[in-house]
Design an enzyme around this catalytic site. Structure first.
Site, PDB file in Angstrom:
ATOM      1  N   ASP A 188      26.178  51.086  34.249  1.00  0.00           N
ATOM      2  CA  ASP A 188      27.068  50.103  33.126  1.00  0.00           C
ATOM      3  C   ASP A 188      26.450  48.643  33.091  1.00  0.00           C
ATOM      4  O   ASP A 188      25.794  48.202  34.113  1.00  0.00           O
ATOM      5  CB  ASP A 188      28.520  49.918  33.990  1.00  0.00           C
ATOM      6  N   ARG A 199      23.778  45.111  20.764  1.00  0.00           N
ATOM      7  CA  ARG A 199      23.686  45.652  22.212  1.00  0.00           C
ATOM      8  C   ARG A 199      22.668  46.572  22.343  1.00  0.00           C
ATOM      9  O   ARG A 199      22.521  47.261  23.530  1.00  0.00           O
ATOM     10  CB  ARG A 199      25.212  46.478  22.484  1.00  0.00           C
ATOM     11  N   ASN A 209      33.061  57.425  24.938  1.00  0.00           N
ATOM     12  CA  ASN A 209      32.174  56.482  24.202  1.00  0.00           C
ATOM     13  C   ASN A 209      32.088  57.037  22.591  1.00  0.00           C
ATOM     14  O   ASN A 209      31.491  56.117  21.958  1.00  0.00           O
ATOM     15  CB  ASN A 209      30.641  56.807  24.865  1.00  0.00           C
ATOM     16  N   TRP A 210      32.547  58.146  22.141  1.00  0.00           N
ATOM     17  CA  TRP A 210      32.489  58.525  20.840  1.00  0.00           C
ATOM     18  C   TRP A 210      33.416  57.384  20.141  1.00  0.00           C
ATOM     19  O   TRP A 210      33.280  57.596  18.657  1.00  0.00           O
ATOM     20  CB  TRP A 210      33.144  59.934  20.627  1.00  0.00           C
ATOM     21  N   ARG A 232      28.165  52.416  40.826  1.00  0.00           N
ATOM     22  CA  ARG A 232      28.475  51.836  39.545  1.00  0.00           C
ATOM     23  C   ARG A 232      27.786  50.496  39.412  1.00  0.00           C
ATOM     24  O   ARG A 232      28.136  49.802  40.188  1.00  0.00           O
ATOM     25  CB  ARG A 232      30.081  51.817  39.362  1.00  0.00           C
ATOM     26  N   ARG A 258      35.610  51.186  38.952  1.00  0.00           N
ATOM     27  CA  ARG A 258      36.329  52.108  38.502  1.00  0.00           C
ATOM     28  C   ARG A 258      35.560  53.173  38.557  1.00  0.00           C
ATOM     29  O   ARG A 258      34.204  53.242  38.203  1.00  0.00           O
ATOM     30  CB  ARG A 258      37.548  52.151  37.461  1.00  0.00           C
ATOM     31  N   GLU A 283      30.869  58.269  49.200  1.00  0.00           N
ATOM     32  CA  GLU A 283      30.958  56.916  49.129  1.00  0.00           C
ATOM     33  C   GLU A 283      30.677  56.205  47.843  1.00  0.00           C
ATOM     34  O   GLU A 283      29.691  56.524  47.277  1.00  0.00           O
ATOM     35  CB  GLU A 283      30.200  56.491  50.239  1.00  0.00           C
TER      36      GLU A 283
HETATM   37  C1  FPP Z   1      27.070  51.365  29.600  1.00  0.00           C
HETATM   38  O1  FPP Z   1      26.762  49.821  29.221  1.00  0.00           O
HETATM   39  C2  FPP Z   1      26.117  52.174  29.314  1.00  0.00           C
HETATM   40  C3  FPP Z   1      26.111  53.281  28.209  1.00  0.00           C
HETATM   41  C4  FPP Z   1      27.545  53.699  27.537  1.00  0.00           C
HETATM   42  C5  FPP Z   1      24.948  53.876  27.962  1.00  0.00           C
HETATM   43  C6  FPP Z   1      24.077  54.456  28.897  1.00  0.00           C
HETATM   44  C7  FPP Z   1      22.798  54.882  28.145  1.00  0.00           C
HETATM   45  C8  FPP Z   1      21.628  54.398  28.868  1.00  0.00           C
HETATM   46  C9  FPP Z   1      21.482  53.700  30.242  1.00  0.00           C
HETATM   47  C10 FPP Z   1      20.495  54.692  27.898  1.00  0.00           C
HETATM   48  C11 FPP Z   1      19.489  55.836  28.583  1.00  0.00           C
HETATM   49  C12 FPP Z   1      20.141  56.867  28.670  1.00  0.00           C
HETATM   50  C13 FPP Z   1      19.994  58.000  27.606  1.00  0.00           C
HETATM   51  C14 FPP Z   1      20.332  59.368  28.074  1.00  0.00           C
HETATM   52  C15 FPP Z   1      19.587  57.713  26.354  1.00  0.00           C
HETATM   53  P1  FPP Z   1      28.003  49.479  28.270  1.00  0.00           P
HETATM   54  O2  FPP Z   1      27.470  49.659  26.905  1.00  0.00           O
HETATM   55  O3  FPP Z   1      29.186  50.031  28.237  1.00  0.00           O
HETATM   56  O4  FPP Z   1      27.899  48.013  28.546  1.00  0.00           O
HETATM   57  P2  FPP Z   1      28.901  46.742  28.775  1.00  0.00           P
HETATM   58  O5  FPP Z   1      29.891  47.411  29.585  1.00  0.00           O
HETATM   59  O6  FPP Z   1      28.305  45.717  28.975  1.00  0.00           O
HETATM   60  O7  FPP Z   1      29.447  46.826  27.321  1.00  0.00           O
END
Ligand code: FPP
Length: 243
Positions: A14, A28, A63-64, A183, A189, A202
């Site tokens: 994250d 982003r 995420n969709w 995380r 969470r 853990e």
């Molecule tokens: C969360 O950060 C991250 C994601 C929703 C995507 C995770 C994807 C990658 C690390 C790219 C590599 C993986 C693949 C398979 C291509 P966020 O966008 O929610 O960040 P924020 O909470 O700061 O907005």
């Protein structure tokens, strides 16, 4: 040190968007791109130190609902990364695996994914599982429906429904449960990730944003895990007697 290196680590990656904003990028997307580098480093380091399974939350069912431009960018990063990273996977003996509603991914993504899974299927140092279009509640509902169907057509008795037979219906049927869930980004969470499987994991929450995650952070999380008292329902006296 109370515990050995975990066999299975799960990571909620994250903070990509926040990282891109702090760095002054207009979108982003740059955060996701650097996130791939962080994932490559985490996977190679994990396999070097003896972790057998690494499962990462790459794209959730929820995420969709992000803007289409971000979803499209993430999907093309995924396609690009799968072909670019094949050499790293082979060199490090990493088998690729994927869980989630893979049919909902763009056809090109799913095809590239299946090809990489096939190409790495003989690797046996570590299994890297990408959770894509994944949601744990959805996974549990699919498992429940499958069990109900088996009971209705007589292939399973109600008395034989237990945590072992239930686990076998989940998309993680061939993975052990994670002992450690990490995380990044300071959020605390689980966000619909491996709810059943992480019952005894853990939890380690790190403030680092995912693109900045390095081997130092992985080692920090493992070292926190190693110091935890894992009683798994037993008393401390019972644990001490077995030490
Ligand atoms: C969360 O950060 C991250 C994601 C929703 C995507 C995770 C994807 C990658 C690390 C790219 C590599 C993986 C693949 C398979 C291509 P966020 O966008 O929610 O960040 P924020 O909470 O700061 O907005």
């Amino acid at each position: 040190m109370k515990n050995p290196i975990p066999k299975h680590i799960a990571i909620i990656m994250d903070g990509n968007g926040r990282w891109a904003k702090i760095q002054g990028f207009k979108t982003r997307i740059r955060g996701h791109e650097i996130g791939v580098t962080a994932l490559r480093n985490a996977a190679t380091h994990a396999s070097e130190i003896g972790v057998k399974y690494l499962t990462v939350y790459a794209f959730s069912e929820e995420n969709w609902s992000r803007p289409k431009s971000e979803i499209d960018a993430l999907m093309s990063i995924l396609v690009r990364s799968l072909s670019n990273e094949l050499e790293t996977l082979q060199k490090n003996g990493i088998r690729l695996n994927a869980i989630g509603n893979l049919d909902s991914l763009p056809r090109k993504c799913n095809k590239e994914l299946q090809e990489t899974i096939k190409a790495t299927s003989a690797n046996n140092l570590m299994t890297l599982t990408l959770a894509l279009s994944y949601g744990s509640r959805q996974e549990i509902l699919i498992a429940t429906k499958s069990i109900v169907n088996k009971v209705l057509d007589g292939r399973l008795k109600i008395d034989d429904i237990n945590d072992i037979s239930f686990s076998k219906e989940l998309s993680t049927y061939d993975l052990p449960d994670p002992e450690l869930m990490i995380r990044t980004s300071g959020e605390q969470r689980i966000s619909n990730f491996l709810l059943w499987q992480s019952s005894y994991a853990e939890l380690v929450f790190l403030p680092v944003l995912w693109p900045d995650f390095s081997r130092v952070h992985l080692e920090d999380a493992i070292s926190q895990y190693q110091k935890r008292n894992r009683r798994l329902g037993k008393t401390s006296d019972q644990i001490e007697m077995n030490e």
